[in-house]
Scaffold this motif. Structure first.
Motif, mmCIF file in Angstrom:
data_model
loop_
_atom_site.group_PDB
_atom_site.id
_atom_site.type_symbol
_atom_site.label_atom_id
_atom_site.label_comp_id
_atom_site.label_asym_id
_atom_site.label_seq_id
_atom_site.Cartn_x
_atom_site.Cartn_y
_atom_site.Cartn_z
ATOM 1 N N SER A 15 0.833 -1.203 0.000
ATOM 2 C CA SER A 15 0.000 0.000 0.000
ATOM 3 C C SER A 15 0.868 1.254 0.000
ATOM 4 C CB SER A 15 -0.929 -0.003 1.215
ATOM 5 O OG SER A 15 -1.816 -1.109 1.174
ATOM 6 N N ALA A 39 2.179 1.753 -3.525
ATOM 7 C CA ALA A 39 1.159 2.301 -4.417
ATOM 8 C C ALA A 39 0.955 3.792 -4.170
ATOM 9 C CB ALA A 39 -0.149 1.538 -4.234
ATOM 10 N N ALA A 40 0.956 4.192 -2.898
ATOM 11 C CA ALA A 40 0.747 5.604 -2.568
ATOM 12 C C ALA A 40 1.913 6.462 -3.054
ATOM 13 C CB ALA A 40 0.558 5.758 -1.061
ATOM 14 N N GLU A 45 4.115 5.723 -5.460
ATOM 15 C CA GLU A 45 4.171 5.729 -6.921
ATOM 16 C C GLU A 45 3.091 6.633 -7.506
ATOM 17 O OE1 GLU A 45 6.111 1.309 -7.808
ATOM 18 O OE2 GLU A 45 3.940 1.616 -8.014
ATOM 19 N N SER A 46 1.920 6.659 -6.880
ATOM 20 C CA SER A 46 0.848 7.547 -7.345
ATOM 21 C C SER A 46 1.247 9.005 -7.174
ATOM 22 C CB SER A 46 -0.445 7.262 -6.572
ATOM 23 O OG SER A 46 -0.913 5.957 -6.838
ATOM 24 N N ALA A 47 1.903 9.314 -6.052
ATOM 25 C CA ALA A 47 2.348 10.688 -5.809
ATOM 26 C C ALA A 47 3.380 11.111 -6.845
ATOM 27 C CB ALA A 47 2.920 10.803 -4.399
ATOM 28 N N ALA A 70 3.722 9.819 -9.888
ATOM 29 C CA ALA A 70 3.050 9.911 -11.184
ATOM 30 C C ALA A 70 2.266 11.213 -11.308
ATOM 31 C CB ALA A 70 2.120 8.713 -11.371
ATOM 32 N N ALA A 71 1.817 11.745 -10.163
ATOM 33 C CA ALA A 71 1.054 12.997 -10.165
ATOM 34 C C ALA A 71 1.951 14.224 -10.284
ATOM 35 C CB ALA A 71 0.212 13.091 -8.900
#
Length: 411
Positions: free
Chosen positions: A15, A18-19, A21-23, A25-26
């Motif tokens: 988790s 994922a958090a 990597e999302s940050a 990617a943003a």
């Protein structure tokens, strides 16, 4: 990013990953985020991704922290020479006191292990067992198909051991064995055995190497070729043009070949130059290769007929892998090889007319593959390969497909 830190503190590593990597990617690309992402990759055993993340910090104010963590990653991956390189950099006078102390402790620990009589020799081993189907075992034209198709069993095993290590030097012993057996067409069974010794030396931004090796191949249980070879190579962990998350390797090789009884035409030498590169992204990996080969063999002559066994070849290859999930990878590979033989062939055609022409082949090959990780050591893989060889001499045209499923382990 705060959610990722909370997941990490609760040991919810997937988790947290994922958090983070999302940050990223943003658009968030702070040193703190990159560092935390590297730590998560390290804890998950994703050592290459961890090394890529920490490498992104080498040109920042946190470069010494990055060097220390690159040492930890290399140590966990079993590359003790690489680990010592980074720990030595992190232990320099310009490093913060805490990082310098930690890096020095790692170096002292390595020295103590090296001086111990019971210190184990760093080693690794790989084994793969697979079964599959080959629709053109003899690689003959469709018009002259022999009907030789069928299943096969395949075994590949390789290993290495670092028998000597110094501050920047390593002596490594290596071996590999390969076998493909066709139960219905045993006259096409193939076996291969290779041993070698390598000297590796840290030089500048990369590592130089020299390998001396001996290999033996068999075809239908008969000795085909014995090769004495020497390789010279240089590898850098960050390619000058591609940047972080990449590695490049250039090598030159030469070999002396002795053909077995009945295969004396293969006697001679070969020469090779190779350039390889790799670039890792978060979920993607791209590998590229160019290889040049030249052969100087004795060739085959019988009466008026002559067959050249001395091609000069140029090969380009590209492979792309995508990480679908933590355990599942898929990939595609493609290559093109151009071969031009040294002397014209002289062969009788079906009408008894002697044809004289220099052989030129163009071979295209594509592969689809998938891999599923079962555990830290074992995985299963599937592979489908298609090969199309086009020659100006029609007797060498062929198409071939193979499919296999296997299990592989790393120790």
């Amino acid at each position: 990013m705060a959610a990722g830190i909370e997941h990490f503190q609760n040991n919810e590593l997937e988790s947290a990953r994922a958090a983070f990597e999302s940050a990223r990617a943003a658009g968030l690309n702070s040193d703190s985020l990159i560092y935390n992402l590297g730590v998560v990759y390290y804890r998950l055993g994703e050592f290459e991704l961890a090394a890529n993340a920490f490498s992104d910090l080498l040109n920042t104010g946190n470069n010494k922290l990055a060097e220390y963590n690159l040492g930890l990653v290399a140590k966990a991956a079993g590359d003790l020479d690489e680990a010592a390189f980074w720990f030595n950099r992190a232990a320099s006078e310009s490093a913060p006191e805490k990082i310098r102390a930690l890096a020095t402790l790692q170096l002292e620990e390595r020295k103590q292990k090296a001086s111990s009589e019971l210190s184990p020799i760093p080693w690794m081993a790989y084994v793969s067992l697979a079964g599959g189907y080959d629709d053109n075992i003899a690689s003959v034209p469709e018009s002259g198909s022999s009907g030789r198709e069928g299943g096969f069993a395949e075994l590949l095993a390789a290993g290495s051991a670092d028998v000597y290590q110094a501050k920047t030097s390593t002596v490594r012993l290596e071996s590999a064995a390969y076998s493909r057996q066709y139960p219905s067409e045993s006259d096409f069974d193939t076996d291969f055995l290779q041993i070698g010794a390598s000297w590796l030396e840290r030089m500048g931004p990369g590592r130089a190497g020299m390998t001396l090796g001996l290999s033996q191949s068999w075809f239908d249980s008969e000795a085909l070729e014995r090769t004495y070879r020497m390789d010279l190579s240089y590898q850098v962990d960050q390619c000058p043009v591609v940047g972080t998350g990449s590695r490049c390797r250039v090598s030159v090789s030469t070999g002396v070949v002795e053909g077995g009884d009945g295969f004396e035409a293969y006697d001679g030498q070969w020469y090779q130059a190779r350039l390889k590169g790799r670039k890792d992204f978060t979920q993607w990996r791209v590998d590229a290769q160019y290889r040049w080969d030249m052969n100087a063999r004795d060739d085959m002559e019988a009466g008026e007929q002559f067959v050249s066994l001395s091609p000069q070849r140029n090969l380009v290859e590209l492979a792309v892998r995508y990480k679908v999930s933590q355990r599942w990878n898929v990939g595609v590979e493609g290559s093109y090889r151009y071969s031009r033989y040294a002397d014209p062939h002289r062969l009788f055609d079906s009408r008894g007319v002697l044809e004289i022409d220099r052989r030129v082949d163009q071979r295209a090959q594509g592969t689809l593959l998938t891999e599923y990780v079962l555990s830290a050591r074992w995985s299963v893989r599937g592979e489908w390969m298609f090969r199309d060889n086009q020659s100006n001499l029609a007797r060498y045209d062929y198409r071939r497909q193979t499919a296999l499923v296997g299990i592989e382990g790393v120790f």
